[in-house]
Motif scaffolding. Structure first.
Motif, PDB file in Angstrom:
ATOM      1  N   ASP A 127       0.869  -1.174   0.000  1.00 49.99           N
ATOM      2  CA  ASP A 127       0.000   0.000   0.000  1.00 49.99           C
ATOM      3  C   ASP A 127       0.908   1.226   0.000  1.00 49.99           C
ATOM      4  OD1 ASP A 127      -1.710   2.065   0.431  1.00 49.99           O
ATOM      5  OD2 ASP A 127      -2.659   1.228   2.223  1.00 49.99           O
ATOM      6  N   TRP A 128       1.030   1.873  -1.148  1.00 52.87           N
ATOM      7  CA  TRP A 128       1.986   2.973  -1.266  1.00 52.87           C
ATOM      8  C   TRP A 128       1.601   4.162  -0.400  1.00 52.87           C
ATOM      9  CZ3 TRP A 128       6.546   1.907  -3.196  1.00 52.87           C
ATOM     10  CH2 TRP A 128       6.665   0.794  -4.036  1.00 52.87           C
ATOM     11  N   ASP A 129       0.332   4.250  -0.005  1.00 54.46           N
ATOM     12  CA  ASP A 129      -0.065   5.294   0.940  1.00 54.46           C
ATOM     13  C   ASP A 129       0.444   4.985   2.348  1.00 54.46           C
ATOM     14  OD1 ASP A 129      -1.379   6.761  -0.993  1.00 54.46           O
ATOM     15  OD2 ASP A 129      -3.284   5.716  -0.670  1.00 54.46           O
ATOM     16  N   ASP A 130       0.862   3.747   2.567  1.00 52.00           N
ATOM     17  CA  ASP A 130       1.342   3.306   3.872  1.00 52.00           C
ATOM     18  C   ASP A 130       2.872   3.329   3.949  1.00 52.00           C
ATOM     19  OD1 ASP A 130       1.035   2.147   6.490  1.00 52.00           O
ATOM     20  OD2 ASP A 130       1.573   0.209   5.652  1.00 52.00           O
ATOM     21  N   GLY A 170       6.918  11.323 -13.910  1.00 51.72           N
ATOM     22  CA  GLY A 170       5.493  11.626 -13.858  1.00 51.72           C
ATOM     23  C   GLY A 170       5.169  12.378 -12.579  1.00 51.72           C
ATOM     24  N   PRO A 171       4.155  11.938 -11.848  1.00 57.10           N
ATOM     25  CA  PRO A 171       3.790  12.629 -10.602  1.00 57.10           C
ATOM     26  C   PRO A 171       4.644  12.215  -9.408  1.00 57.10           C
ATOM     27  CG  PRO A 171       2.262  10.834 -11.005  1.00 57.10           C
ATOM     28  CD  PRO A 171       3.201  10.861 -12.185  1.00 57.10           C
ATOM     29  N   ASN A 172       5.520  11.247  -9.592  1.00 57.38           N
ATOM     30  CA  ASN A 172       6.296  10.707  -8.473  1.00 57.38           C
ATOM     31  C   ASN A 172       7.657  11.396  -8.367  1.00 57.38           C
ATOM     32  OD1 ASN A 172       4.306   8.689  -7.838  1.00 57.38           O
ATOM     33  ND2 ASN A 172       5.024   7.546  -9.628  1.00 57.38           N
ATOM     34  N   ARG A 173       8.057  11.661  -7.136  1.00 59.85           N
ATOM     35  CA  ARG A 173       9.331  12.329  -6.865  1.00 59.85           C
ATOM     36  C   ARG A 173       9.943  11.701  -5.623  1.00 59.85           C
ATOM     37  NH1 ARG A 173      10.993  17.443  -4.368  1.00 59.85           N
ATOM     38  NH2 ARG A 173      12.520  18.502  -5.669  1.00 59.85           N
ATOM     39  N   TRP A 174      11.235  11.369  -5.689  1.00 60.03           N
ATOM     40  CA  TRP A 174      11.874  10.737  -4.543  1.00 60.03           C
ATOM     41  C   TRP A 174      13.338  11.167  -4.484  1.00 60.03           C
ATOM     42  CZ3 TRP A 174      10.403   8.474  -9.036  1.00 60.03           C
ATOM     43  CH2 TRP A 174      11.379   7.832  -9.808  1.00 60.03           C
ATOM     44  N   ALA A 175      13.883  11.090  -3.284  1.00 57.14           N
ATOM     45  CA  ALA A 175      15.260  11.534  -3.039  1.00 57.14           C
ATOM     46  C   ALA A 175      16.219  10.350  -3.095  1.00 57.14           C
ATOM     47  CB  ALA A 175      15.357  12.213  -1.676  1.00 57.14           C
ATOM     48  N   LEU A 176      17.430  10.622  -3.581  1.00 61.03           N
ATOM     49  CA  LEU A 176      18.545   9.683  -3.488  1.00 61.03           C
ATOM     50  C   LEU A 176      19.537  10.230  -2.462  1.00 61.03           C
ATOM     51  CD1 LEU A 176      19.175   8.976  -7.281  1.00 61.03           C
ATOM     52  CD2 LEU A 176      17.613   7.800  -5.724  1.00 61.03           C
ATOM     53  N   ARG A 177      20.275   9.325  -1.851  1.00 59.97           N
ATOM     54  CA  ARG A 177      21.240   9.748  -0.829  1.00 59.97           C
ATOM     55  C   ARG A 177      22.637   9.231  -1.148  1.00 59.97           C
ATOM     56  NH1 ARG A 177      18.030   9.319   4.987  1.00 59.97           N
ATOM     57  NH2 ARG A 177      15.920   9.408   4.124  1.00 59.97           N
ATOM     58  N   CYS A 178      23.611   9.818  -0.483  1.00 62.50           N
ATOM     59  CA  CYS A 178      25.000   9.387  -0.683  1.00 62.50           C
ATOM     60  C   CYS A 178      25.214   7.989  -0.132  1.00 62.50           C
ATOM     61  CB  CYS A 178      25.953  10.377  -0.020  1.00 62.50           C
ATOM     62  SG  CYS A 178      25.974  12.015  -0.809  1.00 62.50           S
ATOM     63  N   ASN A 179      24.492   7.623   0.934  1.00 57.88           N
ATOM     64  CA  ASN A 179      24.572   6.250   1.450  1.00 57.88           C
ATOM     65  C   ASN A 179      23.414   5.446   0.868  1.00 57.88           C
ATOM     66  OD1 ASN A 179      22.881   7.952   3.130  1.00 57.88           O
ATOM     67  ND2 ASN A 179      22.627   6.211   4.497  1.00 57.88           N
ATOM     68  N   ASP A 196      17.458   5.484 -17.787  1.00 54.36           N
ATOM     69  CA  ASP A 196      16.057   5.691 -18.150  1.00 54.36           C
ATOM     70  C   ASP A 196      15.858   7.189 -18.392  1.00 54.36           C
ATOM     71  OD1 ASP A 196      13.333   5.911 -18.385  1.00 54.36           O
ATOM     72  OD2 ASP A 196      12.886   4.495 -16.771  1.00 54.36           O
ATOM     73  N   LYS A 197      15.810   7.579 -19.651  1.00 53.57           N
ATOM     74  CA  LYS A 197      15.743   8.997 -19.993  1.00 53.57           C
ATOM     75  C   LYS A 197      14.378   9.608 -19.695  1.00 53.57           C
ATOM     76  CE  LYS A 197      19.340   8.577 -23.517  1.00 53.57           C
ATOM     77  NZ  LYS A 197      20.362   9.128 -22.608  1.00 53.57           N
ATOM     78  N   ARG A 198      13.419   8.794 -19.308  1.00 56.71           N
ATOM     79  CA  ARG A 198      12.121   9.336 -18.926  1.00 56.71           C
ATOM     80  C   ARG A 198      12.190   9.997 -17.553  1.00 56.71           C
ATOM     81  NH1 ARG A 198       8.593   4.086 -19.098  1.00 56.71           N
ATOM     82  NH2 ARG A 198      10.476   3.420 -17.967  1.00 56.71           N
ATOM     83  N   MET A 199      13.200   9.652 -16.769  1.00 59.14           N
ATOM     84  CA  MET A 199      13.335  10.211 -15.428  1.00 59.14           C
ATOM     85  C   MET A 199      14.102  11.520 -15.473  1.00 59.14           C
ATOM     86  SD  MET A 199      14.161   7.042 -12.890  1.00 59.14           S
ATOM     87  CE  MET A 199      13.129   5.589 -12.816  1.00 59.14           C
ATOM     88  N   GLN A 200      13.650  12.478 -14.699  1.00 53.50           N
ATOM     89  CA  GLN A 200      14.329  13.761 -14.587  1.00 53.50           C
ATOM     90  C   GLN A 200      15.131  13.781 -13.292  1.00 53.50           C
ATOM     91  OE1 GLN A 200      11.706  17.125 -14.648  1.00 53.50           O
ATOM     92  NE2 GLN A 200      13.365  18.632 -14.697  1.00 53.50           N
TER      93      GLN A 200
END
Length: 530
Positions: A30-33, A96-105, A514-518
């Protein structure tokens, strides 16, 4: 048998993936969870750190000889850079509508169960006490204020895990992945400190109870029940010129009169599934106070790297590859031997590690210039060579390869399909230049001290962090693989009992983007960074 050791063996067996079934996990996601990947404490004084993104002139190859790197001043600007390079954001991804962070670790599933705390004493640039690092805001929250009576400067980093962040997606196997992430975090901290001309000392003697007391993790009313943190490791940051004596006892003497602030905000989740076995294994592997042997090894530089990138830039560009180009040209042999040489336990990357090497690499070579495809073994401690020969298939030839590395040829052939199948049918294990299984000295280690089960995974994660950065330095990319069919790996190698066990997989190759990702800047969301 020690009942805690029996709990470890039972947990490890029940959380193995097999060709017939996967370890127990949630039936649906459940991605809302999904847990909030950024912990905040309400009611704490927050302190923004100086603007992130600063580069240093230190080259990645300079980190092979840390004694030659100029020492940066111990001040807030450089402490902020240390935390950013070790645990901070490296970029945002948008699709698309999804956004997420990447980290150094890196972290399994990008779920980030690891939390970092800075403990300061006697430093003029930060109040004495315990500070929680928020990677999203690049700021510190003061959880605890020490009495201002300890004037010797000291800086420590404590790491803990929120097991539920991983269990939300991976169920019972999540405890393993949390331990991998601690190893990755230790490696990330070591590289970050080396860029500044500093080093990391692991306080290996400290017990879990002592660390929980120091970080305030035993203050159960400050945490939501299912979102509490488990203590893992404590490290001291050392400079070359000013390291007054310090011990856990000197820190603990400050705690009776310390003032605590804040309550952990909810990670905004419903907790649809409960995995009690994770609490059981956490208790069984609790670390007591120990008397550790401080190993003093003569550091050796790995084979020279052609990389001329700044270390800070390379650390920030580290990514986990999602797909590889299976038609890539072979990886140059020099890069292959450099990467393997860098995970030797006598290199600078492992100087913080307080224990003998217990983990060895079984390498599926697919496309490496001048290296015949097949299976090889890199033995990271010579004492394990004969036991591994005895434990594996008699058909393996164990032919020592030319050069200084303890690299042995075992079997020739195209093993791409084998590697893919063993790693849960994932093409990243076969489309790469090479993939590998980290095989650890298991039963004797756990029987001696059950808490060392966690330590074995830390060692694997530390090796993984070296592989990640060395892949970037070679112009390719790596990916840790936590999903593999445990006993099928052992069957392929000929391992018939749990004297040795495969605890982590890794793969390195040319990534397909994946060039679709910004890709967006790591800290472009900060309104007015200092």
């Amino acid at each position: 048998m020690n009942p805690h050791a029996q709990t470890v063996f039972s947990y490890h067996q029940r959380t193995k993936h097999t060709l017939q079934r996967y370890a127990k996990g949630p039936d649906t996601l459940d991605w809302d969870d999904q847990p909030d990947p950024f912990r905040h404490f309400a009611g704490c004084e927050a302190m923004p750190l100086p603007k992130p993104g600063r580069e240093l002139d230190v080259l990645f190859t300079d980190l092979d000889t840390p004694q030659s790197i100029p020492e940066q001043p111990l001040d807030l600007k450089n402490v902020g850079l240390l935390l950013e390079l070790a645990f901070g954001l490296s970029a945002w991804k948008e699709f698309g509508p999804n956004r997420w962070a990447l980290r150094c670790n890196p972290s399994s599933g990008n779920l980030h169960p690891t939390e970092a705390y800075l403990i300061s004493t006697g430093n003029p640039f930060i109040k004495p006490g315990v500070h929680h690092y928020i990677s999203h805001d690049h700021s510190l929250e003061q959880r605890c204020l020490f009495p201002d009576t300890f004037h010797s400067p000291g800086l420590l980093i404590g790491l803990s895990s929120i097991h539920w962040r991983e269990a939300w997606k991976y169920g019972e196997r999540a405890f393993r992945y949390c331990q991998h992430d601690i190893g990755h975090a230790l490696g990330a901290l070591r590289y970050a400190a080396a860029c500044l001309g500093w080093s990391v000392e692991l306080w290996a003697e400290v017990s879990d109870a002592e660390l929980a007391h120091l970080l305030g993790l035993e203050r159960h009313d400050d945490f939501k029940k299912n979102e509490r943190e488990s203590p893992d490791v404590l490290c001291r940051i050392l400079t070359k010129t000013n390291n007054p004596p310090m011990s856990y006892q000197t820190l603990s003497a400050l705690l009776p009169t310390a003032k605590w602030f804040g309550v952990a905000e909810s990670l905004r989740a419903y907790h649809l599934y409960n995995w009690p076995v994770i609490e059981e294994i956490a208790v069984a592997t609790g670390k007591p106070r120990t008397e550790e042997l401080h190993l003093e090894a003569t550091l050796q530089a790995p084979p020279a790297s052609a990389c001329q990138q700044r270390a800070t830039a390379l650390i920030r560009q580290r990514r986990s590859a999602q797909h590889f180009d299976g038609k890539m040209p072979p990886l140059p042999a020099a890069d292959f031997y450099r990467i393997l040489g860098a995970v030797s336990p006598d290199t600078a990357a492992f100087k913080l590690w307080e224990w003998p090497a217990k983990t060895h690499l079984f390498i599926f070579v697919h496309r490496v210039e001048g290296v015949a495809p097949g299976l090889y073994a890199l033995i990271r401690d010579g004492g394990a060579l004969e036991p591994l020969k005895a434990a594996t298939l008699s058909m393996f030839d164990w032919k020592k390869q030319p050069g200084p590395l303890p690299l042995y040829h075992l079997h020739s052939g195209d093993l791409r399909l084998t590697a893919k199948t063993l790693s849960c049918h994932q093409p990243i294990a076969s489309d790469s230049a090479f993939s590998l299984a980290m095989v650890s000295e298991f039963r004797p280690t756990v029987e001696t001290a059950p808490w060392r089960y966690r330590q074995l995974f830390w060692e694997c994660g530390l090796i993984g962090q070296v592989l990640y950065l060395e892949a970037e330095a070679a112009g390719v990319r790596g990916t840790g693989i936590g999903c593999y069919f445990d006993d099928s790996v052992h069957e392929i190698l000929g391992i018939k009992d749990d004297t040795f066990q495969s605890l982590y997989h890794f793969t390195i190759g040319t990534p397909l983007e994946d060039k679709r990702m910004q890709t967006l800047p790591a800290y472009g969301h900060l309104p007015n960074p200092l």
